[in-house]
Structures are given as structure tokens and as C-alpha cells.
Design a protein around this motif. Sequence first.
Motif: not given
Length: 368
Positions: A196-197, A229-231, A233, A254, A256-257
Motif C-alpha cells: 500500500s501507501s 498508494s491507496g490501490s 488490492k 496489502y 490496508h487498501n
Amino acid sequence: MKNQLLRKLFVRGYSRISTAFYHLADRLFQGKHRWIELKNAHDFPFVGQKGGFERIDPDMLFGCSKGVCAAAKASAGGVIEFMTDGSVIELSVVMKQYLSAFDQPQMPLSSYAGIDIYVKNQEGYFWKGNFTPNRWLGAEMRYTVHLCEDKEKKMHQVMLYLPIMTPVSSVRIGILPEDRLLPVQSPKLKIGVYGSSITQGCACSRPGMSYVSQLGRMLDARMINLGFSGSAKGEQKIANMVAAIELDVLIIEYDHNATLEELKKTHWEFFQTIRKAKPALPVIFLSRISGGISASMEETENRRQVILDTIRRAKEQGDQRVWFVDGMKINRQHESGCLLADDRHPNDLGMTMIARQLAEAVRSIVEK
């Protein structure tokens, strides 16, 4: 809309005038420096023949999410390395933009758009400074870097960590005519990190302080940063990309996203895509350190269980090349919140703690 257009035209005009001024100065003082253009960072395996400082060639991103496509343009602390026997170099950098889809209030400009300079010698790595642009990105910026005080001519290994979030157009090194600039032999250890970010480096104070950058220095390893970042998945397109890289160790972070349901749906399949292509590749799974803050402890435990289920299933099938680094164990070793810049992104101390835990895990793997 009109104001945005006027701003773009103004910045573009400023950029061309500034760059033209520097090039004119080069022609007037040709005897002072010899300029060498660097084509790409060593840590970008998907730049293709065109080179450049986007981590993945745009042609390879067809079918990926908009977030991945945007994040792939940023350098994410990618490293440019070279050897020189000069004690002082000139650094010329052109960055593409300042305002982007990844403006992060918890990130200083020194990380978002700055470049870190390190020098390596027999005693280790030494930070020489951070060079941060003003807001007029697109213009050429020049910096003078003092590598050492020693007047004796000897080779230095120089590392330029590129910005976490800001795309870079060009990098040039200016050296004196009598100085040499040579490539660096690649380290033996090559580590890939998908995440993630946090993996991209969000919220550290400068590019050299991300956990990926620190891990590279701790292990003297070449790092491949595939943090989006944010992506992040667990997309199959990205799994196929990761599976195509020759690595000694892979780290996956990963949770988090992806939503909990997305994590349950993709985690095992993402891992299996890589495992089928790389049966012997050591894989380390890293869980979040911000449980109880970025997510409830119940959700954190549910997410942690998804990761542990993947490891359990792998081992039940005879796969002994999987490891787990518990992010909450890292957090429990310190006062709550002292590792974080916000509710989820580690600060410099948090990045250091993550890097140390991962370094310990990697050493236990490669030393067997």
C-alpha cells in the motif's frame, strides 16, 4: 478551469525559460562541468527499452486501476547509484508536477518531492542531504553535493533516492573533467515488496527513510518497490507482474487498501499466482501495525487471520517457503501512537521498526 489552464501555461513557460537559462550557462562555461544524463533507476524492472523514471511502462498498465496507473508514475524512493572519484558533484533534476492525485497532508515536501543523497564506503551509509524543489515543478533545478572532505582521489558509491510521490522527468550529474563516473555492480540480494501507501513510503520524512529504503541499506540489497498508494488490492494483473521478476525474497503487505471481503477473495489467489511461477521463492507476509487505530481490533484480527490462513494453506500443501511478520507485535513493543504519523501511516521511527523486523526475517531466510 480557466485558472487551471493559465497556471499550466505559466508553469510551462517558467519551466522552459529556467531550463534554457541553465543550458545557456552550460554552453558559456563548458570547461567547468561534464554533464552525464542518467536514463533510469536500477530499481525499476518494468521501464522497458525507453527507460525513464516511471516505475512501470505505461504500456504494461492496460487493464490496471486508475490508482495503480497514477501511483506507478511516482518513483517511490527508487535508487539511482553510481561511482565517482569526485569530491563534489552537481545534480540537475526536472520533476513533472507538484499537484497530483497523491497530495498527502501528513507528508513533508522533503519526502513528497525531495531527493535524498547517501554515500557508501567501507564504514557504511552516510546521509549527505535532502534536496527539495520549490513549487515550480517542471523547471530544471540544480544542487551542489559535497560528497567528502578528503582531497585524496578515491571512488565513492553515491545513492540518489528519488521522490516518494512526485514523478521525475530527468536526472543529470555534473562532474569535473578530471573526475570519473562509473556504474555500480548490482548487490547479490534482490528483494521485491508489494503493498500500500506504507510500502510506497507515505509519511516518512524523506525518501531514504521509507521502510523499503532502510531495509535495502540494512541488507545491502536491491529493492523493487511495488507500493501503490491507496490501490494495492491484490489484482491478478499485478500478481503476474510480480511473478515475472527474478527475486531472492518477496514481501507482501496489502491489507490496508483492500476491504476485508476483497482481502478474503484475493489473498490466496494473489499468492498462488506468484507461487506457481516461483515455487522456491521465499515470501514474507507483513500485517498492519495500526490495529485499534486505523481499524478496530476485531477487524484487525479478522484481516490478520486471512493472512495466517494463506500461510496455513500453503504449509498444508507442503510449502515451507512462507513467513509471517506480525505488525501488531511491532506496535506492542512501543508506546501506542509513537510509531505513526496519522491513524495508519508509520513515521520515521515506525518505518525503522518495520525495516528491522523484516531485516531479521530476511537474514534468517538467506542465511539458511
